[in-house]
Design a protein around this motif. Structure first.
Motif, PDB file in Angstrom:
ATOM      1  N   GLY A 117      -7.729  -0.074  -1.793  1.00 53.01           N
ATOM      2  CA  GLY A 117      -8.639  -0.992  -1.088  1.00 53.01           C
ATOM      3  C   GLY A 117      -8.132  -2.258  -1.250  1.00 53.01           C
ATOM      4  O   GLY A 117      -7.610  -2.530  -2.446  1.00 53.01           O
ATOM      5  N   VAL A 147       0.851   4.232  -2.642  1.00 50.54           N
ATOM      6  CA  VAL A 147       0.613   5.521  -2.569  1.00 50.54           C
ATOM      7  C   VAL A 147       1.729   6.332  -2.813  1.00 50.54           C
ATOM      8  O   VAL A 147       1.395   7.795  -3.160  1.00 50.54           O
ATOM      9  N   CYS A 161      -8.156  -2.201   4.203  1.00 48.72           N
ATOM     10  CA  CYS A 161      -7.542  -3.444   3.403  1.00 48.72           C
ATOM     11  C   CYS A 161      -8.162  -4.567   4.257  1.00 48.72           C
ATOM     12  O   CYS A 161      -7.844  -4.868   5.400  1.00 48.72           O
ATOM     13  N   VAL A 213       1.006  -1.339  -0.020  1.00 49.17           N
ATOM     14  CA  VAL A 213      -0.069  -0.016   0.074  1.00 49.17           C
ATOM     15  C   VAL A 213       0.858   1.218   0.019  1.00 49.17           C
ATOM     16  O   VAL A 213       0.512   2.347  -0.862  1.00 49.17           O
ATOM     17  N   ALA A 237     -10.580   3.363   2.311  1.00 52.60           N
ATOM     18  CA  ALA A 237      -9.242   3.249   2.404  1.00 52.60           C
ATOM     19  C   ALA A 237      -8.857   1.775   3.471  1.00 52.60           C
ATOM     20  O   ALA A 237      -8.419   1.952   4.317  1.00 52.60           O
ATOM     21  N   ALA A 248     -11.680   0.760  -1.152  1.00 49.70           N
ATOM     22  CA  ALA A 248     -10.894   1.634  -1.496  1.00 49.70           C
ATOM     23  C   ALA A 248     -11.497   3.077  -1.056  1.00 49.70           C
ATOM     24  O   ALA A 248     -10.708   3.782  -0.679  1.00 49.70           O
ATOM     25  N   CYS A 279      -4.581   9.238  -3.401  1.00 50.34           N
ATOM     26  CA  CYS A 279      -5.286   8.188  -3.827  1.00 50.34           C
ATOM     27  C   CYS A 279      -5.548   7.396  -2.337  1.00 50.34           C
ATOM     28  O   CYS A 279      -4.962   7.810  -1.445  1.00 50.34           O
ATOM     29  N   ARG A 280      -6.463   6.541  -2.532  1.00 48.41           N
ATOM     30  CA  ARG A 280      -7.011   5.627  -1.580  1.00 48.41           C
ATOM     31  C   ARG A 280      -6.791   4.194  -1.917  1.00 48.41           C
ATOM     32  O   ARG A 280      -7.064   3.855  -3.111  1.00 48.41           O
TER      33      ARG A 280
END
Lengths: 229, 544
Positions: free
Chosen positions: B136, B123, B153, B119, B151, B148, B133-134
């Motif tokens: 997921g 990013v 996981c 991640v 945000a 996402a 950005c986000r």
């Protein structure tokens, strides 16, 4: 894939939106020539008839301008309103609207009152119409008109002095230009009640009141129609 | 099971517009189309701007708002830089739309050594390219897209648990997962039925959902249940679907690229239609002049139409061509283009129209009208709707294209309706001119063109005005009609049709219509109020 049926079936050599039944002798193949500019002069009745027959034959039509066009008459003559779109007020740059519509429609009718183009712009539009196979129905003064359809004044049947009602409207339409034989044919809208010849019957007598007395219509029995006009 | 990572850049259209306009992301900015605000950034949202507002209203709420038009090409071209940066950090990127990217997570996680590391790599890559950005992570693609937005996981196997808590409203948020209009209806319906969360929706039996709410709802139900997203019937790829085009001379301009894209899209779809399949995932590849090959994969929830393919192709080429002009790294004109479907489904009901061409014609019409609406505003493009009525002007109304008429057509027998034929000109306006011939002969030249919008006067042969009495009869025997200052004899006229309308609505209209045939000009349909003996009639129609 099934397509180009008209071209491969051998029945019709010309492709394009159909003409009203009694006008088929005017243009080759009885259709509006695809990809060409057709000038339409005279009364609105001819334009209404052309729209009705074209939409009835499956063509999609757009009308630019003509805010007073009689749409009820289009429907009455068998036209399919679902295939019609209108831009009554196309703004200052109507030619660009026309060029957008030419890409999507089979017939684009342009009001000379709202869209005046220079010869060079007219050539560009005609070229786009040729590429996309659309028919441009324009005023007689449009630059580079291929075919001209001219309707003359109407003769009305069914209406007497204080009696009867308007039952038929007979127009003489003349074609000219290009490969078209210059000749005139008689075109009848409505119930034909006089004379002989191939007349087009309106498909919409359905809304006519059956009994004039009950509906407040003319009380005098319909006389034998007389020619007036 | 392979896991999916989604990378979502919030409000991408506004970010792209801000870059394009050269203003910072902190200034309030909204992307608008003819209908109103389509997207706005956080600064604008703080000032009260919302999606769906009219442009004027948005500017009223936030006077310093920067307004940019919708331009998907711009969005895609700007997004290309992000995609390029991501591509260097993680493999196997697929673009759902500009602003949203998915990728298979397993390989990336293994390579970077953990979810956290992946991640942060993603990013970092995006922020280096100037984006925000986000990320997921989930088992299924739609879940990852929704995650996402938060945000989040998710742990493996926790998709359904996560989705169960979400409101059904999230279904409409993502246009690349389904048609928002269709899903909007579904969501409203579900709320009325008391189903407020995706969990409750997923509990409904799949068969009932399909039979009651149709295929769009079935897809939404699969999303809500976190069942594998792809239709299970993804078929084997038939051979010979690729379309390859050598560009000679090399392609270096955006407009030629757009033109070429359209042609190739049509070629591809002809091949797809011949094989009876439609495309769900498409690879667009270009070979540059130096021999380098770049490739992007586009993924869609609905099968690609020729238009959608052409659009994606144009966006992609725009991105490559302008991007290369900007950065100069992956530069150069394009010498070869390849379109290759990667995933196909049986065409079945998804085929356009029965014979293909009919559907294409409809799509062409839609595009032309949408473009005209873009030029003139949505209300300027109208379509006729038969609504029924007595007068020729009442029978057909026009509504803006894309809207449906409020009232259903009335079937009634319409007693007192005007019989066929109807006039070819209805309610002539101020610009209309009625031609008056020099003689009775239809061949005679036009002597004058008369305005009739102001009405006409019907007179007896002796010059007395003829109106309609209270009993609905003419007050005299018409002999003349005065049209724009000229008098014409009458050859024929009808008895009046009285119309007594709208008394039930409190606006009574007692009127009468007559048809007249003047000499030397076209027949007219005239109307006047019952009891008006002034002889003035309005022209309702012209039979020309």
């Amino acid at each position: 894939m099934v397509s180009r049926g008209a071209a491969t079936s051998g029945l019709r050599t010309e492709r394009g939106p159909a003409l009203p039944e009694s006008l088929v002798e005017l243009l080759p193949g009885g259709v509006l020539p695809a990809g060409r500019s057709v000038g339409v002069a005279g009364g609105a009745g001819l334009r209404v008839g052309l729209l009705a027959s074209a939409t009835a034959s499956g063509a999609r039509c757009a009308v630019v301008g003509y805010p007073t066009l009689g749409l009820a008459a289009v429907e009455e003559q068998g036209g399919d309103l679902d295939r019609l779109a209108m831009i009554p007020e196309p703004g200052a740059d109507a030619a660009s609207v026309v060029s957008v519509l030419v890409d999507g429609f089979d017939v684009v009718m342009v009001d000379p009152a709202v869209c005046v183009v220079s010869p060079s712009r007219g050539r560009v539009l005609a070229g786009r119409a040729r590429v996309s196979g659309a028919v441009l129905l324009v005023g007689p003064a449009w630059p580079g008109v291929d075919v001209l359809l001219q309707s003359r004044a109407c003769v009305y049947g069914g209406l007497g002095a204080g009696s009867g009602r308007l039952e038929s409207q007979t127009t003489f339409v003349r074609g000219s230009g290009g490969s078209v034989l210059p000749r005139a044919v008689e075109w009848v809208v409505g119930r034909r009640s006089h004379g002989a010849g191939a007349g087009r019957r309106s498909s919409a007598g359905v809304r006519a009141p059956r009994d004039p007395d009950a509906t407040g219509g003319p009380r005098v029995p319909h006389e034998v129609a007389e020619r007036v006009g | 099971m392979s896991r999916v990572m989604a990378v979502w850049c919030p409000d991408w259209p506004t970010v792209a517009a801000a870059r394009h306009e050269g203003c910072g992301v902190l200034r309030p900015l909204a992307v608008v189309d003819a209908r109103g605000v389509v997207a706005c950034n956080a600064a604008a949202r703080r000032a009260g701007v919302r999606r769906g507002l009219r442009r004027r209203e948005a500017q009223f709420r936030c006077p310093e708002l920067v307004v940019a038009p919708v331009d998907e090409g711009r969005d895609a071209a700007e997004f290309e830089q992000i995609v390029r940066a991501l591509d260097a950090a993680v493999p196997g990127i697929e673009v759902l739309r500009p602003g949203l990217v998915v990728l298979p997570a397993d390989g990336a996680v293994r390579y970077h050594g953990g979810v956290e590391a992946t991640v942060s790599a993603v990013v970092e890559a995006v922020s280096e390219a100037g984006g925000d950005c986000r990320v997921g992570l989930a088992d299924e693609l739609p879940t990852a897209v929704y995650a996402a937005r938060d945000a989040r996981c998710l742990e493996p196997g926790r998709d359904a648990e996560y989705l169960a808590e979400l409101s059904v409203g999230v279904l409409v948020l993502e246009p690349s997962l389904g048609d928002p209009a269709e899903l909007g209806e579904l969501v409203a319906l579900l709320r009325r039925l008391g189903v407020h969360t995706l969990g409750r929706f997923a509990e409904l039996p799949a068969r009932d959902v399909t039979t009651r709410f149709g295929p769009a709802a079935a897809t939404a139900h699969r999303i809500a249940g976190a069942v594998p997203f792809r239709p299970p019937s993804v078929t084997a790829l038939p051979d010979g679907l690729e379309v390859v085009h050598r560009c000679d001379p090399p392609l270096d301009r955006v407009d030629t690229a757009a033109f070429l894209g359209r042609r190739l899209a049509e070629e591809l779809h002809t091949a797809l239609a011949a094989a009876g399949v439609s495309c769900l995932r498409l690879s667009i590849a270009a070979v540059l002049e130096g021999g380098r090959r770049i490739e992007r994969v586009w993924r869609c929830s609905a099968p690609l139409t020729p238009d959608a393919t052409a659009d994606r192709m144009r966006w992609q080429l725009e991105g490559w061509l302008t991007g290369s002009a900007l950065s100069g790294e992956e530069g150069g004109p394009v010498v070869e283009l390849q379109l290759e479907p990667l995933e196909v489904a049986p065409a079945g009901e998804l085929q356009e129209g029965l014979w293909g061409e009919a559907g294409l014609a409809r799509a062409r019409v839609h595009r032309a009208l949408a473009r005209a609406q873009g030029l003139l505003g949505p209300d300027a493009v109208r379509v006729p709707v038969a609504v029924g009525g007595r007068g020729p002007g009442d029978r057909v109304r026009s509504v803006p294209y894309g809207e449906t008429s409020g009232e259903p057509p009335l079937e009634g027998p319409w007693p007192g309706a005007l019989p066929a034929p109807s006039p070819s000109v209805v309610w002539p306006d101020a610009a209309y001119r009625l031609p008056l011939r020099e003689g009775a002969d239809p061949e005679a030249p036009v002597a004058a063109e008369l305005p009739v919008a102001g009405g006409v006067v019907v007179l007896t042969a002796g010059g007395e005005p003829v109106g309609v009495g209270l009993r609905g009869l003419l007050t005299g025997r018409p002999g003349l009609v005065e049209l724009g200052g000229r008098r014409c004899g009458l050859l024929g006229w009808s008895r009046p049709w009285p119309v007594d309308e709208r008394w039930w609505a409190g606006q009574p209209q007692r009127r009468a219509r007559i048809q007249v045939v003047p000499e030397r000009t076209a027949a007219l349909l005239l109307g006047c109020a019952v009891g008006d003996a002034s002889g003035r009639w309005r022209v309702e129609g012209v039979y020309e």
